[in-house]
Design a protein around this motif. Sequence first.
Motif, PDB file in Angstrom:
ATOM      1  N   THR A  27      38.908  54.475  51.532  1.00 56.17           N
ATOM      2  CA  THR A  27      39.497  54.325  50.208  1.00 56.17           C
ATOM      3  C   THR A  27      40.863  53.655  50.333  1.00 56.17           C
ATOM      4  O   THR A  27      41.494  53.694  51.388  1.00 56.17           O
ATOM      5  CB  THR A  27      39.647  55.677  49.499  1.00 56.17           C
ATOM      6  OG1 THR A  27      40.435  56.548  50.301  1.00 56.17           O
ATOM      7  CG2 THR A  27      38.276  56.300  49.226  1.00 56.17           C
ATOM      8  N   VAL A  28      41.308  53.038  49.232  1.00 54.94           N
ATOM      9  CA  VAL A  28      42.538  52.245  49.222  1.00 54.94           C
ATOM     10  C   VAL A  28      43.412  52.655  48.043  1.00 54.94           C
ATOM     11  O   VAL A  28      42.902  52.897  46.944  1.00 54.94           O
ATOM     12  CB  VAL A  28      42.217  50.735  49.106  1.00 54.94           C
ATOM     13  CG1 VAL A  28      43.482  49.900  49.029  1.00 54.94           C
ATOM     14  CG2 VAL A  28      41.345  50.274  50.271  1.00 54.94           C
ATOM     15  N   ALA A  29      44.716  52.699  48.274  1.00 56.15           N
ATOM     16  CA  ALA A  29      45.710  52.879  47.218  1.00 56.15           C
ATOM     17  C   ALA A  29      46.767  51.798  47.384  1.00 56.15           C
ATOM     18  O   ALA A  29      47.110  51.428  48.512  1.00 56.15           O
ATOM     19  CB  ALA A  29      46.347  54.264  47.297  1.00 56.15           C
ATOM     20  N   CYS A  30      47.271  51.298  46.262  1.00 52.97           N
ATOM     21  CA  CYS A  30      48.218  50.176  46.274  1.00 52.97           C
ATOM     22  C   CYS A  30      49.581  50.595  45.743  1.00 52.97           C
ATOM     23  O   CYS A  30      49.675  51.146  44.651  1.00 52.97           O
ATOM     24  CB  CYS A  30      47.699  49.034  45.408  1.00 52.97           C
ATOM     25  SG  CYS A  30      46.050  48.453  45.852  1.00 52.97           S
ATOM     26  N   GLY A  31      50.626  50.304  46.508  1.00 48.95           N
ATOM     27  CA  GLY A  31      52.006  50.474  46.069  1.00 48.95           C
ATOM     28  C   GLY A  31      52.587  49.080  45.910  1.00 48.95           C
ATOM     29  O   GLY A  31      52.864  48.415  46.898  1.00 48.95           O
ATOM     30  N   GLU A  32      52.728  48.631  44.672  1.00 45.25           N
ATOM     31  CA  GLU A  32      53.072  47.235  44.427  1.00 45.25           C
ATOM     32  C   GLU A  32      54.429  47.083  43.741  1.00 45.25           C
ATOM     33  O   GLU A  32      54.774  47.842  42.854  1.00 45.25           O
ATOM     34  CB  GLU A  32      52.010  46.570  43.557  1.00 45.25           C
ATOM     35  CG  GLU A  32      50.615  46.628  44.164  1.00 45.25           C
ATOM     36  CD  GLU A  32      49.589  45.901  43.316  1.00 45.25           C
ATOM     37  OE1 GLU A  32      49.731  44.674  43.138  1.00 45.25           O
ATOM     38  OE2 GLU A  32      48.659  46.573  42.836  1.00 45.25           O
ATOM     39  N   SER A  33      55.127  46.050  44.145  1.00 44.58           N
ATOM     40  CA  SER A  33      56.348  45.630  43.472  1.00 44.58           C
ATOM     41  C   SER A  33      56.159  44.185  43.038  1.00 44.58           C
ATOM     42  O   SER A  33      55.780  43.914  41.908  1.00 44.58           O
ATOM     43  CB  SER A  33      57.561  45.796  44.399  1.00 44.58           C
ATOM     44  OG  SER A  33      58.741  45.402  43.725  1.00 44.58           O
ATOM     45  N   LEU A  34      56.342  43.248  43.943  1.00 47.07           N
ATOM     46  CA  LEU A  34      56.216  41.814  43.662  1.00 47.07           C
ATOM     47  C   LEU A  34      54.919  41.482  42.933  1.00 47.07           C
ATOM     48  O   LEU A  34      54.911  40.689  41.991  1.00 47.07           O
ATOM     49  CB  LEU A  34      56.276  41.034  44.982  1.00 47.07           C
ATOM     50  CG  LEU A  34      55.826  39.579  44.957  1.00 47.07           C
ATOM     51  CD1 LEU A  34      56.845  38.729  44.233  1.00 47.07           C
ATOM     52  CD2 LEU A  34      55.600  39.068  46.346  1.00 47.07           C
ATOM     53  N   THR A  35      53.813  42.063  43.342  1.00 46.66           N
ATOM     54  CA  THR A  35      52.513  41.711  42.801  1.00 46.66           C
ATOM     55  C   THR A  35      52.214  42.380  41.460  1.00 46.66           C
ATOM     56  O   THR A  35      51.235  42.024  40.808  1.00 46.66           O
ATOM     57  CB  THR A  35      51.402  42.023  43.818  1.00 46.66           C
ATOM     58  OG1 THR A  35      51.569  43.373  44.278  1.00 46.66           O
ATOM     59  CG2 THR A  35      51.471  41.077  45.004  1.00 46.66           C
ATOM     60  N   GLY A  36      53.023  43.322  41.043  1.00 47.39           N
ATOM     61  CA  GLY A  36      52.940  43.887  39.708  1.00 47.39           C
ATOM     62  C   GLY A  36      51.577  44.394  39.275  1.00 47.39           C
ATOM     63  O   GLY A  36      51.234  44.330  38.107  1.00 47.39           O
ATOM     64  N   GLY A  37      50.792  44.876  40.197  1.00 46.95           N
ATOM     65  CA  GLY A  37      49.466  45.389  39.883  1.00 46.95           C
ATOM     66  C   GLY A  37      48.343  44.388  40.110  1.00 46.95           C
ATOM     67  O   GLY A  37      47.169  44.732  39.976  1.00 46.95           O
TER      68      GLY A  37
END
Length: 170
Positions: A27-37
């Motif tokens: 499974t994957v979880a995303c912590g994004e800043s630059l990519t904004g989701g």
Amino acid sequence: MLRVAPMSPGEAAAAQVVEAARRAGLTVACGESLTGGALCSAMVAVPGASAVVRGGVIAYHRDLKSSVLGVDPALIDRHGVVSEPVAMAMAAGVRERMGATLGVGTTGVAGPDPHEGVAPGTACVAVVGAGAEASRTIAAKGSRDAIRAAAVAAALALLADAIAAASAQR
């Protein structure tokens, strides 16, 4: 006759990552800043993504990187918000908070102006989990959208490598 539009390279990469993670039981979880989701969005656009994607956090402001993702403010002060160590901490934080096998973090500067002395187009991506710990800094060119798309592509490539390594260890 039904016509299906061909996949863009980004869509194909997201589909490959989702399918490989599904086959591997990851499974994957995303912590994004630059990519904004955009990274999480690319993955959830793939049919069957619910078996893989746990969720994501858009921590655009530096304070949220600490308060929501658990990035140590001293790490940000020492390395800067756009750095591989911060991307790694974002990946580790979102992985832990979302209960995912793999966490991915993205941070960078889409421009047009530099941020904290970092040139536009600089993006740091990282993946943590399933025996993987990898990060990469890229220097992308073009518009804000092009820079963000390059960061998504780099993050998907790191995820693909981490999934392949985890699958090989099984």
